[in-house]
Design an enzyme around this catalytic site. Sequence first.
Site, short mmCIF file in Angstrom:
data_model
loop_
_atom_site.label_atom_id
_atom_site.label_comp_id
_atom_site.label_asym_id
_atom_site.label_seq_id
_atom_site.Cartn_x
_atom_site.Cartn_y
_atom_site.Cartn_z
N ARG A 180 40.12 -1.33 64.44
CA ARG A 180 41.28 -0.45 64.34
C ARG A 180 41.63 -0.19 62.87
NH1 ARG A 180 47.19 -1.39 65.47
NH2 ARG A 180 48.02 0.71 65.82
N HIS A 220 41.79 3.45 61.16
CA HIS A 220 42.98 3.93 60.44
C HIS A 220 42.64 4.28 59.00
CE1 HIS A 220 46.38 2.36 63.27
NE2 HIS A 220 45.44 2.99 63.90
N ASP A 221 41.83 3.45 58.37
CA ASP A 221 41.44 3.73 56.98
C ASP A 221 40.80 5.11 56.91
OD1 ASP A 221 41.06 3.30 54.28
OD2 ASP A 221 39.10 2.37 54.54
N ASN A 246 51.59 1.03 61.59
CA ASN A 246 51.05 -0.05 60.77
C ASN A 246 51.22 -1.46 61.29
OD1 ASN A 246 53.60 -1.11 60.60
ND2 ASN A 246 54.08 0.20 58.93
N HIS A 273 38.21 0.76 72.45
CA HIS A 273 39.26 0.08 73.21
C HIS A 273 38.68 -0.88 74.25
CE1 HIS A 273 42.60 3.23 72.12
NE2 HIS A 273 42.22 2.49 71.09
N ASP A 318 40.99 -3.52 77.61
CA ASP A 318 39.97 -3.58 78.66
C ASP A 318 40.31 -4.80 79.50
OD1 ASP A 318 37.80 -4.24 80.25
OD2 ASP A 318 36.31 -4.00 78.66
N ASP A 330 31.33 -3.74 75.22
CA ASP A 330 30.44 -3.19 76.24
C ASP A 330 31.04 -1.91 76.81
OD1 ASP A 330 32.58 -4.05 77.69
OD2 ASP A 330 31.51 -5.50 78.91
C1 HEM Z 1 43.32 9.26 70.29
C2 HEM Z 1 42.97 8.26 69.55
C3 HEM Z 1 43.56 6.88 69.58
C4 HEM Z 1 44.79 6.47 69.98
C5 HEM Z 1 45.94 7.31 70.50
C6 HEM Z 1 44.82 5.04 69.83
C7 HEM Z 1 45.92 4.25 70.11
C8 HEM Z 1 45.94 2.89 70.04
C9 HEM Z 1 47.10 2.06 70.32
C10 HEM Z 1 48.46 2.56 70.69
C11 HEM Z 1 46.72 0.77 70.19
C12 HEM Z 1 47.58 -0.46 70.40
C13 HEM Z 1 48.14 -0.90 69.08
C14 HEM Z 1 49.09 -2.06 69.21
O1 HEM Z 1 49.92 -2.07 70.11
O2 HEM Z 1 49.00 -2.97 68.36
C15 HEM Z 1 45.33 0.77 69.81
C16 HEM Z 1 44.60 -0.36 69.59
C17 HEM Z 1 43.29 -0.33 69.19
N1 HEM Z 1 42.55 0.78 68.84
FE1 HEM Z 1 43.04 2.67 69.16
N2 HEM Z 1 43.62 4.60 69.36
C18 HEM Z 1 42.83 5.70 69.19
C19 HEM Z 1 41.53 5.70 68.70
C20 HEM Z 1 40.85 4.60 68.32
C21 HEM Z 1 39.55 4.62 67.67
C22 HEM Z 1 38.78 5.87 67.31
C23 HEM Z 1 39.20 3.32 67.47
C24 HEM Z 1 37.96 2.76 66.84
C25 HEM Z 1 36.77 3.19 67.00
C26 HEM Z 1 40.27 2.50 68.00
C27 HEM Z 1 40.26 1.14 68.04
C28 HEM Z 1 41.30 0.36 68.48
C29 HEM Z 1 41.21 -1.08 68.64
C30 HEM Z 1 39.96 -1.92 68.42
C31 HEM Z 1 42.46 -1.51 69.08
C32 HEM Z 1 42.89 -2.96 69.33
C33 HEM Z 1 43.62 -3.47 68.12
C34 HEM Z 1 43.89 -4.95 68.12
O3 HEM Z 1 43.34 -5.67 68.94
O4 HEM Z 1 44.68 -5.39 67.26
N3 HEM Z 1 41.26 3.31 68.48
N4 HEM Z 1 44.88 2.07 69.72
C1 LIG Z 2 33.72 -6.71 85.36
O1 LIG Z 2 32.62 -6.66 84.48
C2 LIG Z 2 31.42 -7.21 85.02
C3 LIG Z 2 30.42 -7.25 83.88
O2 LIG Z 2 30.21 -6.00 83.30
C4 LIG Z 2 31.00 -6.34 86.20
O3 LIG Z 2 29.78 -6.83 86.75
C5 LIG Z 2 32.10 -6.35 87.24
O4 LIG Z 2 31.77 -5.46 88.27
C6 LIG Z 2 33.45 -5.95 86.63
N1 LIG Z 2 34.50 -6.20 87.58
C7 LIG Z 2 35.47 -5.33 87.86
C8 LIG Z 2 36.49 -5.76 88.83
O5 LIG Z 2 35.51 -4.23 87.34
C1 LIG Z 3 55.75 -0.62 59.27
O1 LIG Z 3 56.46 0.60 59.29
C2 LIG Z 3 57.84 0.48 59.57
C3 LIG Z 3 58.41 1.88 59.60
O2 LIG Z 3 58.02 2.53 60.74
C4 LIG Z 3 58.51 -0.39 58.50
O3 LIG Z 3 59.87 -0.54 58.82
C5 LIG Z 3 57.84 -1.76 58.48
O4 LIG Z 3 58.36 -2.54 57.44
C6 LIG Z 3 56.32 -1.61 58.26
N1 LIG Z 3 55.66 -2.90 58.38
C7 LIG Z 3 55.07 -3.50 57.35
C8 LIG Z 3 54.38 -4.78 57.66
O5 LIG Z 3 55.03 -3.05 56.23
#
Ligand code: HEM
Ligand SMILES: *[C@@H]1O[C@H](CO)[C@@H](O)[C@H](O)[C@H]1NC(C)=O
Ligand SMILES: *[C@@H]1O[C@H](CO)[C@@H](O)[C@H](O)[C@H]1NC(C)=O
Length: 319
Positions: free
Chosen positions: A59, A63-64, A91, A187, A236, A244
């Site tokens: 993520r 973002h970068d 952020n 995701h 997921d 996966d």
């Molecule tokens: C339409 C585009 C996207 C939207 C609206 C979106 C939105 C979000 C939101 C809302 C979260 C949850 C953040 C939180 O609650 O901390 C999230 C998490 C995440 N996003 Fe996206 N995302 C988008 C595209 C992408 C892309 C392109 C990638 C990377 C290839 C990505 C990778 C991730 C990952 C790995 C997380 C999990 C973060 C963590 O575990 O801390 N996302 N995203």
């Molecule tokens: C969960 O993932 C496993 C491994 O990919 C898959 O075999 C299984 O069908 C999945 N189960 C559900 C409930 O989606």
């Molecule tokens: C993230 O952004 C919010 C404004 O939306 C700010 O108030 C907050 O301090 C920021 N968090 C950090 C860790 O800088």
Amino acid sequence: MPKMMITTILVFIFVLPFTFAELRVGFYTSTCPRAERIVREVVESHFSKDESIVGGLLRLHFHDCFVRGCDGSVLIDPTRTRTSEKKAGPNLTARGFEIIDDAKTWLEQECPSTVSCADILALATRDSVELAGGKWYSIPTGRKDGLLSDPALVNLPSPSLSVSDALPFFTAKGLTLEDMVTLLGGHTVGFAHCSMFQNRLEGNGDPSMDPALEQTLVQICEFKKRPNSDPLAFLDQNTSFLFDNQFYHQMILRRGVLHIDQQLALDPLSRNMVQNFAANDSFFQEKFAKAMIKLGSIGVLDSTDGDIRKNCRAFNIPL
Ligand code: HEM
Ligand SMILES: *[C@@H]1O[C@H](CO)[C@@H](O)[C@H](O)[C@H]1NC(C)=O
Ligand SMILES: *[C@@H]1O[C@H](CO)[C@@H](O)[C@H](O)[C@H]1NC(C)=O
Ligand SMILES: *[C@@H]1O[C@H](CO)[C@@H](O)[C@H](O)[C@H]1NC(C)=O
């Protein structure tokens, strides 16, 4: 139109894009031969303690690259006199900074002022994806670190968007609908805070959500009623730590946590791609690797607009 102006416009259209840095695989082969090895070892050591770093790094890299370009601007800490991207809305939950710091510290000892923070982030992301079960891919390096980190430039898509409303954020960066659907496969790891999907649980709920998932999420978010708490749910719901294609399978089963994720499987624009990715993991992994290389090439800087930071959290010349 005066001739001068036409010339100026032509210069902007045709010359400017080529002033961006040329990335190439093995950029550090002669200047810092162990660079990729060092990043890999740092990521492995963090991953062995905490598998969830994969979501954090992915993520962060996304973002970068989506704010100005992949220039490490997301890593800059705000100071007493200067703000940074970390102060922008989406952020607060970005994480993984300490992994980049560790790799940077080691790399500065090995080859000072040589490996950019933007490259470290790109490499660390790639390595973490592989550790979680994804496909390894070689990535072009040679990014420079940017000299600006401005929260006002942070303009990231909201999770409540439809597929067609999210798409312009990607096309603006030279990415396609297919790239977007593929990259959202990121995701397959990581989590979201209740505040990011709670609107889907309100009233009669979201009819596109599997009722069993809805029940789970309602329970998780119950804790949000406590002050200052924003619980987490896996994006997921099946193989939460595995990189996966299960994410796409879950979307078909209506087990999407974020609205945009669920829409991928429902919208005619994207649902065939979701089916294809769900049906074939290697197909998804190949496409994902390619899309990550594209993502990692957005708006990359050359040496006239950027430098190599010594500390990824601070500009070399403090402003
Ligand atoms: C339409 C585009 C996207 C939207 C609206 C979106 C939105 C979000 C939101 C809302 C979260 C949850 C953040 C939180 O609650 O901390 C999230 C998490 C995440 N996003 Fe996206 N995302 C988008 C595209 C992408 C892309 C392109 C990638 C990377 C290839 C990505 C990778 C991730 C990952 C790995 C997380 C999990 C973060 C963590 O575990 O801390 N996302 N995203
Ligand atoms: C969960 O993932 C496993 C491994 O990919 C898959 O075999 C299984 O069908 C999945 N189960 C559900 C409930 O989606
Ligand atoms: C993230 O952004 C919010 C404004 O939306 C700010 O108030 C907050 O301090 C920021 N968090 C950090 C860790 O800088
Ligand atoms: C799955 O995708 C891979 C990679 O694109 C391809 O080589 C393979 O033939 C596909 N498998 C099936 C069963 O379609």
